[in-house]
Scaffold this motif. Sequence first.
Motif, PDB file in Angstrom:
ATOM      1  N   SER A 288     -51.295 -15.369  -7.128  1.00 50.51           N
ATOM      2  CA  SER A 288     -50.220 -16.031  -6.389  1.00 50.51           C
ATOM      3  C   SER A 288     -49.649 -17.198  -7.185  1.00 50.51           C
ATOM      4  CB  SER A 288     -50.739 -16.550  -5.053  1.00 50.51           C
ATOM      5  OG  SER A 288     -51.143 -15.467  -4.249  1.00 50.51           O
TER       6      SER A 288
ATOM      7  N   GLY B 193     -46.000 -15.057  -3.230  1.00 46.92           N
ATOM      8  CA  GLY B 193     -47.225 -14.956  -2.431  1.00 46.92           C
ATOM      9  C   GLY B 193     -48.079 -13.780  -2.873  1.00 46.92           C
ATOM     10  N   ALA B 194     -49.131 -13.499  -2.113  1.00 50.09           N
ATOM     11  CA  ALA B 194     -50.054 -12.408  -2.462  1.00 50.09           C
ATOM     12  C   ALA B 194     -49.278 -11.099  -2.643  1.00 50.09           C
ATOM     13  CB  ALA B 194     -51.100 -12.263  -1.364  1.00 50.09           C
TER      14      ALA B 194
ATOM     15  N   TRP C 172     -47.139 -10.271  -4.922  1.00 52.44           N
ATOM     16  CA  TRP C 172     -45.762 -10.365  -5.433  1.00 52.44           C
ATOM     17  C   TRP C 172     -45.542  -9.491  -6.669  1.00 52.44           C
ATOM     18  CZ3 TRP C 172     -44.306 -11.864 -10.299  1.00 52.44           C
ATOM     19  CH2 TRP C 172     -45.251 -12.525 -11.085  1.00 52.44           C
TER      20      TRP C 172
END
Lengths: 108, 406
Positions: A56, A88-89, A91
Amino acid sequence: MVNLDQNGGMTLETVAADLRAAIESAPDLDAAAFARRARNAIAQAVVAAAFAAEESLVPPEREPPLDELAGRVGPELAAELAIVYDGGAGWTSHAIDALEPLHALAAR
Amino acid sequence: MRLDVEGLRADTPGCKHVAHFNNAGSSLPPAPVLDAVIDHLHRESEIGGYEAEAERNDRVEHTYDALARLIGAGRDEIAVVENATRAWDMAFYSFPFAAGDRILTGCAEYASNWIALQQVASRSGAVVEVVPDDATGQIDVEALARMLDERVKLVSLVHIPTQSGLVNPAAEVGRVTRDAGVPLLLDACQSVGQLPLDVDDLGCDILSATGRKFLRGPRGTGFLYVRRGLIERLEPPFLDLHAAEWQPDGSYRIRDDARRFENWETNFAGKVGLGVAVDYALEVGIESIWDRVQELAAALRVRLGELPGVTVHDRGRVLGATVTFTVERWTAAEVQAALAHRTVNVSVALASSARLDLDPRGIAELIRASPHYFNSEEEVDLLVETVAALAKRRRTRSEPGCTAGD
């Protein structure tokens, strides 16, 4: 001993800044030039994230320019790029989703 | 003989900055080459360009001796020119092709050569015919032999193509063309400095090559070899007062050595640097260089080929330094950019550089990684792990069995 990976010390924060700057450049470039810049930035950011402890990115300081992006590349790709911009997670997977349409744009 | 790779790297300033796998593009020059070029430029600035040339004429002339030694030629058979394409062109455009003549080429033919072939064919009425590859991907020598007849005026062969690790069997081709009495024009742009070349063993009548790739010479340097017996039969497409002499009766007389393919003004610093680069390569040992680049390239092919999502595309019975591959989901430019981020240099080969080879295989572009003897195993690791990191990144959807972001 020479440090082979000389950008290895570059923080993901720096890489994220380059990536976000590329996405923010949408209003300033034509679609093909924007696509080329964005995909190169994505490639570099994805590889940096792959070797970082945490995928992230640091949260952005502002919202992505969604309207300008949509105007330049269409709403679907703009939505993907907004997720990439957010960092974010997961991506990087969205970044890879974005590569194919960016490539098509770059080739126009 | 094993090379002292650490010592050779220490002698290569660029190794401190990049992991350079773009030697098929332009290599990193060793320090003596760099010093020779800069030194000559300094001398030009100190005493004047003509004066520096005169003062250091022995170094300029040495380049011809060094090149002749490198390829087993005579110094009078060597012309030093700007690049390999210009060398190739100067020889090719000198042939007096006529309607009905046949020119044979191979599937590895390079774009610049192909364009010239087509231009000359359209002007002269000669026809260009492509010799097929055999099952291994190299030129089919038996097919070539069957295609040769009295109408064939030239065979053009790329020894190692820009877009592949293939090493074409130049010596076998040379035997066939020599038996048929047809001149062989060998494009050795990628092979010179990479593997041993001897023009007699190769049976080639003309050889074109560059300085900047595996010879590690300066950019903007190249050379042409033309067999002695052929030189006077080839009138260059353009002449100047270096290539020919203005006679009192108003006519001109073309010089009788290969320098008829040169022109008067040239980059003397580059020319001196090219000679130093050849000396350096000979000192390292061409056989040892060939062993080392094959070893590194083979390791790279195996390791890249083991990565899911990565395809290695090189074909041929003998493979050299150039390793070409693609990565699923990633364009070649993106892979190049990602590798550059980790200071790994590679290049991109496009189908437009080699359509006879890549179009039938449905390949639009390739990533080209070309190690040289100074590359280290650690640099190979860096390249492979970066490509692996890219290859394993997944889309968010449409890839059953894969976890997003895996």
